[in-house]
Design a protein around this motif. Structure first.
Motif, PDB file in Angstrom:
ATOM      1  N   ALA B 379       0.810  -1.209   0.000  1.00 19.38           N
ATOM      2  CA  ALA B 379       0.000   0.000   0.000  1.00 19.38           C
ATOM      3  C   ALA B 379       0.849   1.268   0.000  1.00 19.38           C
ATOM      4  O   ALA B 379       0.322   2.370  -0.085  1.00 19.38           O
ATOM      5  CB  ALA B 379      -0.932  -0.013   1.214  1.00 19.38           C
ATOM      6  N   LEU B 380       2.181   1.115   0.080  1.00 22.17           N
ATOM      7  CA  LEU B 380       3.030   2.294   0.182  1.00 22.17           C
ATOM      8  C   LEU B 380       3.061   3.080  -1.130  1.00 22.17           C
ATOM      9  O   LEU B 380       3.142   2.505  -2.207  1.00 22.17           O
ATOM     10  CB  LEU B 380       4.471   1.883   0.541  1.00 22.17           C
ATOM     11  CG  LEU B 380       4.679   1.257   1.909  1.00 22.17           C
ATOM     12  CD1 LEU B 380       6.125   0.846   2.076  1.00 22.17           C
ATOM     13  CD2 LEU B 380       4.270   2.223   3.001  1.00 22.17           C
ATOM     14  N   GLY B 381       2.992   4.400  -1.006  1.00 17.72           N
ATOM     15  CA  GLY B 381       3.111   5.260  -2.185  1.00 17.72           C
ATOM     16  C   GLY B 381       4.570   5.402  -2.587  1.00 17.72           C
ATOM     17  O   GLY B 381       5.457   4.862  -1.919  1.00 17.72           O
ATOM     18  N   ARG B 382       4.828   6.147  -3.659  1.00 18.25           N
ATOM     19  CA  ARG B 382       6.175   6.224  -4.200  1.00 18.25           C
ATOM     20  C   ARG B 382       7.174   6.777  -3.178  1.00 18.25           C
ATOM     21  O   ARG B 382       8.250   6.246  -2.976  1.00 18.25           O
ATOM     22  CB  ARG B 382       6.179   7.107  -5.451  1.00 18.25           C
ATOM     23  CG  ARG B 382       7.120   6.637  -6.528  1.00 18.25           C
ATOM     24  CD  ARG B 382       6.969   7.506  -7.750  1.00 18.25           C
ATOM     25  NE  ARG B 382       7.429   8.858  -7.486  1.00 18.25           N
ATOM     26  CZ  ARG B 382       8.701   9.233  -7.592  1.00 18.25           C
ATOM     27  NH1 ARG B 382       9.613   8.373  -7.941  1.00 18.25           N
ATOM     28  NH2 ARG B 382       9.054  10.473  -7.352  1.00 18.25           N
ATOM     29  N   LYS B 383       6.794   7.878  -2.521  1.00 13.02           N
ATOM     30  CA  LYS B 383       7.701   8.517  -1.566  1.00 13.02           C
ATOM     31  C   LYS B 383       7.924   7.660  -0.326  1.00 13.02           C
ATOM     32  O   LYS B 383       9.037   7.545   0.183  1.00 13.02           O
ATOM     33  CB  LYS B 383       7.143   9.876  -1.162  1.00 13.02           C
ATOM     34  CG  LYS B 383       7.238  10.904  -2.275  1.00 13.02           C
ATOM     35  CD  LYS B 383       7.701  12.250  -1.730  1.00 13.02           C
ATOM     36  CE  LYS B 383       8.066  13.190  -2.841  1.00 13.02           C
ATOM     37  NZ  LYS B 383       7.093  14.269  -3.021  1.00 13.02           N
ATOM     38  N   GLU B 384       6.820   7.059   0.150  1.00  9.16           N
ATOM     39  CA  GLU B 384       6.942   6.214   1.344  1.00  9.16           C
ATOM     40  C   GLU B 384       7.811   5.002   1.042  1.00  9.16           C
ATOM     41  O   GLU B 384       8.604   4.573   1.871  1.00  9.16           O
ATOM     42  CB  GLU B 384       5.557   5.740   1.799  1.00  9.16           C
ATOM     43  CG  GLU B 384       4.675   6.855   2.304  1.00  9.16           C
ATOM     44  CD  GLU B 384       3.210   6.483   2.243  1.00  9.16           C
ATOM     45  OE1 GLU B 384       2.508   6.747   3.222  1.00  9.16           O
ATOM     46  OE2 GLU B 384       2.765   5.927   1.216  1.00  9.16           O
ATOM     47  N   LEU B 385       7.660   4.504  -0.190  1.00 11.67           N
ATOM     48  CA  LEU B 385       8.436   3.326  -0.579  1.00 11.67           C
ATOM     49  C   LEU B 385       9.930   3.659  -0.611  1.00 11.67           C
ATOM     50  O   LEU B 385      10.759   2.876  -0.163  1.00 11.67           O
ATOM     51  CB  LEU B 385       7.974   2.831  -1.951  1.00 11.67           C
ATOM     52  CG  LEU B 385       8.582   1.516  -2.417  1.00 11.67           C
ATOM     53  CD1 LEU B 385       8.175   0.377  -1.505  1.00 11.67           C
ATOM     54  CD2 LEU B 385       8.169   1.199  -3.844  1.00 11.67           C
ATOM     55  N   LEU B 386      10.272   4.855  -1.105  1.00  5.73           N
ATOM     56  CA  LEU B 386      11.675   5.266  -1.136  1.00  5.73           C
ATOM     57  C   LEU B 386      12.263   5.233   0.270  1.00  5.73           C
ATOM     58  O   LEU B 386      13.376   4.775   0.484  1.00  5.73           O
ATOM     59  CB  LEU B 386      11.825   6.670  -1.717  1.00  5.73           C
ATOM     60  CG  LEU B 386      11.667   6.820  -3.226  1.00  5.73           C
ATOM     61  CD1 LEU B 386      11.994   8.237  -3.655  1.00  5.73           C
ATOM     62  CD2 LEU B 386      12.562   5.849  -3.982  1.00  5.73           C
ATOM     63  N   LYS B 387      11.474   5.735   1.254  1.00  4.49           N
ATOM     64  CA  LYS B 387      11.961   5.722   2.632  1.00  4.49           C
ATOM     65  C   LYS B 387      12.070   4.299   3.160  1.00  4.49           C
ATOM     66  O   LYS B 387      12.989   3.955   3.903  1.00  4.49           O
ATOM     67  CB  LYS B 387      11.006   6.517   3.520  1.00  4.49           C
ATOM     68  CG  LYS B 387      11.239   8.005   3.420  1.00  4.49           C
ATOM     69  CD  LYS B 387      10.486   8.725   4.519  1.00  4.49           C
ATOM     70  CE  LYS B 387      10.409  10.191   4.189  1.00  4.49           C
ATOM     71  NZ  LYS B 387       9.052  10.705   4.352  1.00  4.49           N
ATOM     72  N   PHE B 388      11.103   3.502   2.743  1.00  4.46           N
ATOM     73  CA  PHE B 388      11.049   2.140   3.240  1.00  4.46           C
ATOM     74  C   PHE B 388      12.234   1.305   2.764  1.00  4.46           C
ATOM     75  O   PHE B 388      12.636   0.351   3.417  1.00  4.46           O
ATOM     76  CB  PHE B 388       9.739   1.505   2.768  1.00  4.46           C
ATOM     77  CG  PHE B 388       9.326   0.337   3.596  1.00  4.46           C
ATOM     78  CD1 PHE B 388       8.804   0.526   4.860  1.00  4.46           C
ATOM     79  CD2 PHE B 388       9.476  -0.950   3.123  1.00  4.46           C
ATOM     80  CE1 PHE B 388       8.432  -0.542   5.634  1.00  4.46           C
ATOM     81  CE2 PHE B 388       9.112  -2.028   3.905  1.00  4.46           C
ATOM     82  CZ  PHE B 388       8.584  -1.825   5.157  1.00  4.46           C
TER      83      PHE B 388
END
Lengths: 289, 563
Positions: B379-388
């Motif tokens: 469910a992570l968006g693009r920006k959240e995924l980068l952090k993840f």
């Protein structure tokens, strides 16, 4: 690989070129042209190229005027050297523009693919169906003559080949593991395109630039010859050749000879140098030779 | 039948003359198999090329020695005379069956070419012979397959075709250069069986070149061990395995993880000999046996995958509608407890790499759930995924292609630090890169080098350092040791185990190599055709496999003389 020195690819290429005598001579010739062009532009070399003297009209070559004079008594050698200035300006600005457009469009199309790719491919295939010289002529008509228009016209019409090459390279590189690795550490698209992939395709841009440079110089000559190039009266090789067309029947050959010879030497040197550069920069040939 | 005497081969490189093979001598008796073992760069392939006189002048040169074939020195023959021997009396099969077959001709045509060239057969005879040969190498319905193109066949079948071409003229010597390295274990077993039966049928000699001692144990009568261009040991196979003399041979034999039990740390070449090839006389301390961590339901779960699927479109309609699709990952569910290693085994094309990349969302999964410590990764968006991405890292198979050739190692290591703002200042980040280098056992002075200046093992260490830079909790190792030589493999495996102990890392270790997986894993999942067919502790998988596919995999592993 043992014993490989810590050289960047550019330093490597330079050493390789230095070993190649012919290419190195060509490089010196090219540097000479650039220096001459710059000195003419600064008014240091042949400052009186526009000086007319109707008494000295059509003097044949002599120890005084190496390449004789033209109809207005102007020194042909001086005008030919000032032609370098125009040629190099067109070459640098025109090709520079085309390289910027071609590599950015190519990178975006190849990297993102899908609709972006479809759009850019549509754009360049459409552009590519129109005959090149016709397109240039059309642009010169619409925008009016002059040096600026000429550079712009050449830039905007000659980026297709580079775009194709860069697009293909980006399609290849985006699937490579080092790009996946960059994704895995969280790199953005911008970073992957410019920091990671671009340095790996840069040699193609350099080679294309030098090839395009020759093309642009030739285009200037042809367009000026057709009357679509720089303003009449400007010391350009193209205009000198146009004028010579009429003068030749009167036995005045030196105008044509001077402009052609200078162009011939520059184009030949650039061609030979580009060939050597291609070999020196090809990563597949690295470490050999 | 073939005698090699004092053979030396030199190569001219930018740095001067380089001796690839140094005064080697060995014999290949009639009807016997000689195994030539060594790691990359040991000169084994150069030796085989020299025997076929395929060393390319002027860069390469056979500088001294004799190759006696039935008493005549092959090195003294003219090129036309040599051409009569090549492919006729001595033939060769290569490692990569895809690139050694010409893609624009049918396999039948390529087999017939050799027959018509050397045996003066007409078209019809050659065709009959080609069909017969395909039958002999075990290709089903050879009358039809003779018209197939190489891309229409599987890897194993292509290697069979290569063998058919090589034996077409009944050669007296067959040189097989890593013929099974690119193949899966089950296919490898079939090819080895085939080579053995053809050998006894025709009584030909076989020179079998490989880096894998276990395979040699299966097939060879005698073994020649090469190290840096020299022969360090030659003996009967059973002797080599029972009592190896040279420290390098000893090291090679003990570096490979065993299927039964392993010490906590695998031995490395450095335990047996120093850089100059001198034996180190020290008795290895008896180490405790490495035990898989017991996994109970009470363990905290780090990663949980439910019904994960990924399919690729095979055929699309003109309007882009997917008509046919291939399921690479098919409803996979698994749990990985914190601090443990999950081994993922399977043959090529089973979907293990796709699964690994889907978990990190390097490839977008088609459906399913990925839960990482309660976070829904899907469910992570693009920006959240980068952090993840800071938490989950991956180490790839090929350390040559996973480092950008135009970035220095320092730049490569700084990049993740800059992206995730680890460290406050540039100098702090640089200090960190030095620490990372030390952590993976590399000299921080090497930071300014480019990837091509490192050896394969060092490069893989750099990749590991890069993955560790952001202090992840979870790492996927995708065939991370498969491209490495055995002696380096053990070093990297030790490093991974140490790092897990120090930092409490959780791994998913993807590999086709069962003994490596057995060594490093706490639980093993066996994958076949996109599905996980069996999941259990390593001991259970090896001692008591339940699934038929698992059993087949286990029986295919070459055991040779290795205990």
């Amino acid at each position: 690989m043992k014993g490989v020195k810590n050289n960047s690819i550019w330093l490597d290429a330079f050493f390789k070129l230095k070993k190649n005598k012919l290419a190195f001579t060509c490089l010196i010739i090219i540097i000479f042209y650039f220096a001459a062009g710059l000195l003419c532009a600064l008014g240091v070399l042949f400052p009186h190229y526009a000086l007319t003297n109707n008494d000295r009209s059509y003097l044949p070559p002599s120890p005084e005027d190496w390449f004789g004079t033209d109809i207005f008594g102007r020194d042909v050698l001086a005008r030919s050297f000032h032609g370098i200035k125009i040629s190099l300006t067109v070459g640098l600005a025109g090709t520079g523009l085309s390289v910027v457009i071609g590599s950015i469009f190519g990178a975006i199309a190849g990297y993102f693919g899908k609709v972006t790719d479809d759009l850019i491919v549509w754009l360049y295939t459409t552009l590519d169906t129109i005959p090149y010289i016709l397109l240039l002529a059309g642009m010169s008509f619409v925008l009016g003559g002059g040096l600026g228009t000429l550079c712009f016209a050449i830039g905007i019409t000659s980026w297709v080949n580079l775009c194709r090459l860069i697009r293909a390279e980006f399609m290849k590189h985006r699937e490579k593991e080092y790009v996946h690795a960059a994704t895995a550490i969280g790199s953005s698209h911008f970073r992957k395109i410019f920091v990671h992939i671009f340095p790996n395709v840069f040699h193609i841009i350099i080679i294309n630039f030098s090839l395009g440079f020759i093309g642009a110089i030739k285009s200037e000559v042809i367009l000026s010859y057709l009357g679509l190039g720089v303003e009449p009266g400007t010391p350009s090789w193209g205009l000198m050749i146009t004028d010579a067309r009429l003068e030749l029947s009167r036995g005045v050959w030196w105008g044509l000879a001077a402009a052609s010879a200078l162009m011939f030497i520059l184009v030949l040197a650039f061609n030979l140098f580009t060939d050597a550069l291609r070999e020196a920069l090809d990563p597949k040939l690295r470490g050999k030779l | 039948m073939i005698q090699i005497k004092n053979l030396s081969v030199d190569f001219q490189t930018a740095e001067g003359q380089f001796r690839a093979v140094n005064q080697i001598s060995f014999d290949i008796p009639k009807g016997k198999t000689v195994g030539l073992v060594g790691e990359s760069g040991s000169g084994k392939s150069v030796t085989s090329l020299a025997m076929m006189r395929l060393i390319l002048e002027p860069n390469g040169k056979i500088s001294q020695g004799q190759i006696l074939y039935e008493g005549t020195d092959l090195l003294k023959l003219s090129e036309p005379q040599m051409r009569k021997i090549r492919g006729n009396k001595i033939s060769m099969i290569f490692q990569e069956p895809m690139s050694s077959l010409n893609p624009v001709f049918t396999v039948g045509y390529q087999i017939m070419e050799a027959l018509r060239l050397h045996q003066n057969m007409n078209r019809k005879q050659a065709l009959e012979q080609a069909i017969d040969l395909l039958q002999q190498v075990g290709i089903p319905s050879p009358e039809k397959r003779v018209k197939s193109y190489p891309h229409e066949m599987s890897g194993g079948q292509r290697q069979r075709v290569m063998i058919a071409m090589a034996i077409a003229c009944r050669p007296q010597l067959l040189i097989a250069d890593e013929p099974t390295t690119a193949l899966d274990v089950t296919i490898q077993k079939q090819i080895l069986d085939l080579l053995r039966s053809l050998q006894s049928k025709y009584g030909m000699s076989l020179l079998f070149i490989t880096h894998d001692l276990a395979v040699i144990g299966e097939i060879a009568d005698e073994v020649v061990v090469m190290y840096r261009g020299n022969i360090v040991e030659k003996n009967k196979t059973s002797e080599i395995f029972r009592s190896p003399q040279h420290p390098y041979t000893k090291a090679l034999l003990s570096c490979r993880p065993s299927m039964i039990e392993n010490p906590q740390r695998l031995p490395v070449v450095g335990d047996f000999m120093d850089d100059r090839g001198q034996e180190i006389k020290k008795s290895l301390q008896a180490q405790p046996i490495k035990m898989a961590k017991k996994i109970t339901t009470a363990d905290p779960i780090l990663l949980e995958i439910k019904d994960l699927s990924k399919s690729f479109p095979v055929r699309k309609s003109i309007f882009g509608k997917v008509l046919e699709e291939a399921r690479a990952v098919d409803h996979v569910s698994l749990k990985v407890p914190k601090g443990t290693t999950l081994g993922l085994v399977g043959e090529s094309g089973c979907g293990k790499t796709t699964l690994g990349r889907s978990i990190l969302r390097l490839i977008e999964p088609t459906s399913g759930e990925i839960s990482y410590q309660g976070t829904n990764v899907m469910a992570l968006g693009r920006k959240e995924l980068l952090k993840f991405r800071k938490k989950m890292q991956i180490i790839f198979q090929d350390p040559y292609s996973s480092l950008n050739p135009r970035l220095t190692v320092q730049e490569a290591l700084l990049e993740p630090l800059e992206i995730h703002h680890v460290g406050n200042s540039k100098s702090e980040m640089k200090d960190r890169t030095e620490l990372l280098m030390k952590k993976v056992g590399l000299d921080p002075k090497m930071l300014s080098r480019y990837p091509h200046e490192f050896s394969g093992g060092q490069r893989q260490r750099v990749c590991i350092a890069r993955a560790l830079a952001v202090e992840p909790e979870f790492i996927i190792c995708d065939e991370s040791v498969s491209a490495l030589d055995v002696s380096i493999q053990s070093q990297i495996l030790n490093l991974l185990v140490d790092l897990q102990d120090q930092m409490g890392l959780t791994y998913i270790f993807i590999s086709h190599d069962l003994s490596v997986v057995k060594f490093i894993s706490d639980q093993i999942a066996v994958m076949n055709k996109g599905k996980i067919v069996e999941m259990a502790s390593p001991d259970e998988i090896y001692k008591n496999p339940q699934n038929d596919y698992t059993k087949k995999l286990l029986t295919s592993i070459p055991k040779g003389f290795v205990i």
